[in-house]
Each structure stands twice: as structure tokens, then as C-alpha cells.
Design a protein around this motif. Structure first.
Motif, mmCIF file in Angstrom:
data_model
loop_
_atom_site.group_PDB
_atom_site.id
_atom_site.type_symbol
_atom_site.label_atom_id
_atom_site.label_comp_id
_atom_site.label_asym_id
_atom_site.label_seq_id
_atom_site.Cartn_x
_atom_site.Cartn_y
_atom_site.Cartn_z
ATOM 1 N N UNK A 131 -31.774 -54.145 91.220
ATOM 2 C CA UNK A 131 -33.233 -54.225 91.213
ATOM 3 C C UNK A 131 -33.877 -53.687 92.476
ATOM 4 N N UNK A 132 -33.098 -53.196 93.419
ATOM 5 C CA UNK A 132 -33.641 -52.638 94.645
ATOM 6 C C UNK A 132 -33.800 -51.133 94.546
ATOM 7 N N UNK A 133 -33.995 -50.515 95.687
ATOM 8 C CA UNK A 133 -34.152 -49.066 95.711
ATOM 9 C C UNK A 133 -33.583 -48.514 97.005
ATOM 10 N N UNK A 134 -33.236 -47.243 96.953
ATOM 11 C CA UNK A 134 -32.671 -46.537 98.096
ATOM 12 C C UNK A 134 -33.659 -45.475 98.562
ATOM 13 N N UNK A 135 -33.962 -45.481 99.847
ATOM 14 C CA UNK A 135 -34.915 -44.515 100.394
ATOM 15 C C UNK A 135 -34.281 -43.129 100.472
ATOM 16 N N UNK A 136 -35.142 -42.113 100.258
ATOM 17 C CA UNK A 136 -34.769 -40.713 100.404
ATOM 18 C C UNK A 136 -35.748 -40.073 101.380
ATOM 19 N N UNK A 137 -35.488 -40.190 102.684
ATOM 20 C CA UNK A 137 -36.474 -39.714 103.670
ATOM 21 C C UNK A 137 -36.778 -38.225 103.553
ATOM 22 N N UNK A 138 -35.792 -37.408 103.199
ATOM 23 C CA UNK A 138 -36.039 -35.971 103.126
ATOM 24 C C UNK A 138 -37.021 -35.618 102.015
ATOM 25 N N UNK A 139 -37.212 -36.507 101.055
ATOM 26 C CA UNK A 139 -38.190 -36.286 99.998
ATOM 27 C C UNK A 139 -39.526 -36.970 100.290
ATOM 28 N N UNK A 140 -39.501 -38.095 101.003
ATOM 29 C CA UNK A 140 -40.684 -38.932 101.144
ATOM 30 C C UNK A 140 -41.569 -38.559 102.325
#
Length: 394
Positions: A131-140
Motif C-alpha cells: 500500500x506504499x509507494x516508491x519515489x522516482x526523483x528523476x521523474x518527479x
């Protein structure tokens, strides 16, 4: 040398090193089919056996042809479309229902669900298990107009609008949509400031990004329709988040103080305007009263002047009596100095008024019997009686 014994084909079978005898294989197949359809009845009727075998082969061919043709029937489910391919080329698109196409290998059908909504995540990836999420800094991470960096996460929902274009115009549809979405978001973020994106401009940025993304996909002609594009989160990078939170709090305090000041202004201004209007009306009323009194005094003075010119002595006496009446209207005692004497005349006005009131009461009682009450003399008349010698007013 060891002699080699060769076995003739007619006596011992075929040569182990040679190819199989095709005639023998065909004869075996005919024998099996003849036995299946009654062709194995004795060896005497050779012509009849060959005719029955030919009939059986025809029936088999007809059955196989019917099965082959029936394999071209297919069903397209509701919400889907079927793209008919003839030797790999699209020739027809069918909607929901029962259809037929030329059987394989001439034609085959690719079925595509055109109503299913798919989601592509930009800047993060959801984990359905936790139910969590993983950050994608290169996209965000995006660069804004005021040269700040903002961390934006988007969720893009799309569906297939044209099945044929979806299958043939773009190889990797999801990758294309993701790349186009990143491009659209970066373009829109570069047109706006960081404060606008993080505060009041979230909906505006989302709508404009959706329009730009749809225009890009239309140019690619990939048969994709963007149904929704929602900004999940927008915040500054983690490295400056604390400082930015302080700035946001300061802006919130500023907005709160402005609201309180506006509320106080909205409360005090109407009162001040009302007080000013009341003062203006009072001033106008006082002005009108003073002007009217002055005009009345002027007209009265003019009238008195005309009367004084006609009869000075009578006018002086009348003016004196009117003035004394006004002066002594609220007085209960009057002392009058006499010329040429040492005594003062004392007028007990309170007793005179009480006596006059008593007489008035008796007159009213007498009025019940029908008698006409005698009018009481006024103070002016009493003073005139007391000053009948003519010493007052000379």
C-alpha cells in the motif's frame, strides 16, 4: 574379405540406407481409409474398392474444409474491438458481437479492450502489496519559472480510442505515454512559479498538462485518449522542505492577519460612515435651524422697526413687557425698585400662581352649574395694573 549379402527389395523389404517407398505409404493410407469406410471387403472387386476410397477421401476433405471455415467464427466482447489482419495487414475493425473472418493462416483477429482505464504513474510507483509507494526523483523533480525545483507526482488515466492505431502506430504505448507526460509536465512547470504550483495553481497546472499531453499523443497518432490527469503531490525537495515550511507558515500568518484586518475594517468603516452621515445631517439641520431663526429674527426686527416708527412709546412698553415676561417666566419672586422711594415692591409669583390655580379650580366647579368662569388676568396685566402710574418704561 567377408562377403556381403544383399536382400532384394521384393523379398526382404526396403534398403535401410535408402529413402522410404512413397508408393507403399500411400497404399497403406488408402487401405486404412478403405477399411474405415467399407473399402476392405475382399480383394476381388478392385474397382469398387478404389471408388469407395475416393468417396471417403472427398468426405474427409469436405469435413476438414467445414471445420477450417468454422474456425473463422469469433466473438468480440462488449467494450472491445476486433482488428482483422490479413497476412499481417489490418483490413477491418469489428465491434462487439459475433463475426467471421477467413480462417488461419489467411486472416486472424487481434482483440483490444477499448473501455478499460489504465493508469501510468509519474514520479512514483505504487506497491499494491504494502500500500506504499516508491519515489522516482528523476521523474518527479521539475524546474520552475523562478528557477526553483519542485517535486511533483502525477497519475495519468487513459483508454484506447482507436484499436488499429494502438496496435500498429506505436510500438511501446506505455513508454510513449510516460515520456510524453514527463515532457508536458516539465513544459507546464517551466511556465509557472513554485508558489503558484504549490498553492493555488494545482488544478490549473493539471488541466494545462492534460491538454498538452493529449496534443502530443494526437501528433503521434497512437489512438490513446487521456481521461484524467491528477496531481497527486507537489512539494519542495527534501533538502529545503524545512525552510519552505517556514515560508509557507509565514504566508499563512500573513493571510490570516490580512483577513483579520479586513474583518475589522468591514466592522469599523460602516460605523464611521454612519456616524459621519449622522453628524452631517445634524449639521445640516442645525444650519437650517439657525438660518431660519436668523431670517425670522430679521423679519421680526423689520416689523418692530416699522411699528416703532409709528408709535415709539407704545412699542417700547410692549417690548419691555414681553421681555420681562420671558425673563420672569420661570421666576417665583420679583423685586421692583420704585423711583423716589426707599421701599421695594415684592411680587410673590408663586403664591399668585397658586391662587390663580385655586381660582381656576373653583371656576371649573362653578362651570358645572352653568356659570361662565371669569378669565384670570395674566402676569402682564397684573404688572400693568401695578405700574399704572406710568413710572415703568419711561
Amino acid at each position: 574379405m567377408v562377403p556381403v549379402t544383399r536382400i532384394p527389395r521384393g523379398q526382404g523389404g526396403r534398403d535401410n540406407q535408402g529413402p522410404p517407398d512413397l508408393d507403399e505409404i500411400v497404399r497403406k493410407i488408402q487401405a486404412k481409409l478403405g477399411g474405415l469406410f467399407g473399402g476392405g471387403r475382399g480383394r476381388g472387386g478392385g474397382g469398387v474398392s478404389r471408388g469407395a476410397g475416393g468417396f471417403g477421401i472427398g468426405v474427409i476433405i469436405a469435413v476438414l474444409a467445414a471445420v477450417w471455415l468454422a474456425s473463422g467464427v469469433y466473438v468480440v466482447q462488449q467494450g472491445s474491438q476486433g482488428v482483422v489482419l490479413r497476412f499481417g495487414k489490418a483490413v477491418d475493425v469489428s465491434n462487439a458481437g459475433l463475426h467471421w473472418h477467413l480462417p488461419y493462416p489467411i486472416e486472424h483477429v487481434e482483440k483490444v479492450n477499448v473501455e478499460q482505464r489504465s493508469v501510468i504513474e509519474i514520479g512514483y510507483r505504487s506497491n499494491p502489496n504494502t500500500g506504499g509507494k516508491t519515489k522516482k526523483p528523476h521523474e518527479a523533480l521539475m524546474l520552475t519559472e523562478d528557477e526553483n525545483i519542485v517535486d511533483i507526482e502525477f497519475a495519468v488515466q487513459y483508454r484506447i480510442s482507436d484499436a488499429e492505431k494502438y496496435l500498429f502506430n506505436v510500438r511501446n504505448v506505455e513508454g510513449t505515454i510516460q515520456a510524453a507526460t514527463e515532457s508536458a509536465i516539465r513544459e507546464e512547470a517551466g511556465k509557472n512559479t513554485m508558489d503558484f504550483i504549490l498553492t493555488s495553481g494545482r488544478d490549473v497546472v493539471g488541466d494545462n498538462t492534460k491538454k498538452i499531453l493529449q496534443e502530443i499523443l494526437n501528433r503521434y497518432d497512437c489512438g490513446i485518449l487521456i481521461t484524467n490527469l491528477e496531481m497527486q503531490e507537489a512539494q519542495p525537495p527534501e533538502q529545503v522542505k524545512a525552510a519552505f515550511d517556514d515560508a509557507v507558515k509565514a504566508r499563512e500568518d500573513e493571510a490570516r492577519l490580512k483577513n483579520e484586518a479586513e474583518a475589522y475594517s468591514n466592522d469599523i468603516l460602516p460605523r464611521s460612515r454612519g456616524a459621519a452621515a449622522r453628524t452631517m445631517q445634524e449639521a445640516q439641520g442645525y444650519k437650517a435651524s439657525v438660518v431660519a431663526k436668523a431670517q425670522g429674527d430679521a423679519r421680526r426686527f423689520s416689523q418692530i422697526a416699522r411699528e416703532y416708527a409709528k408709535a415709539p412709546r407704545v412699542t417700547r412698553e410692549r417690548m419691555y413687557l414681553e421681555t420681562m415676561e420671558q425673563v420672569m417666566e420661570n421666576s417665583t419672586k420679583v423685586l421692583i425698585d420704585q423711583k423716589g422711594g426707599n421701599n421695594l415692591i415684592y411680587l410673590p409669583l408663586d403664591q399668585i400662581l397658586a391662587r390663580a390655580a385655586d381660582k381656576a379650580g373653583k371656576s371649573m366647579a362653578a362651570g358645572d352649574s352653568g356659570a361662565e368662569p371669569k378669565p384670570q388676568p395674566t402676569i402682564r396685566e397684573r404688572m400693568q395694573d401695578r405700574t399704572s402710574s406710568g413710572r415703568i418704561g419711561q
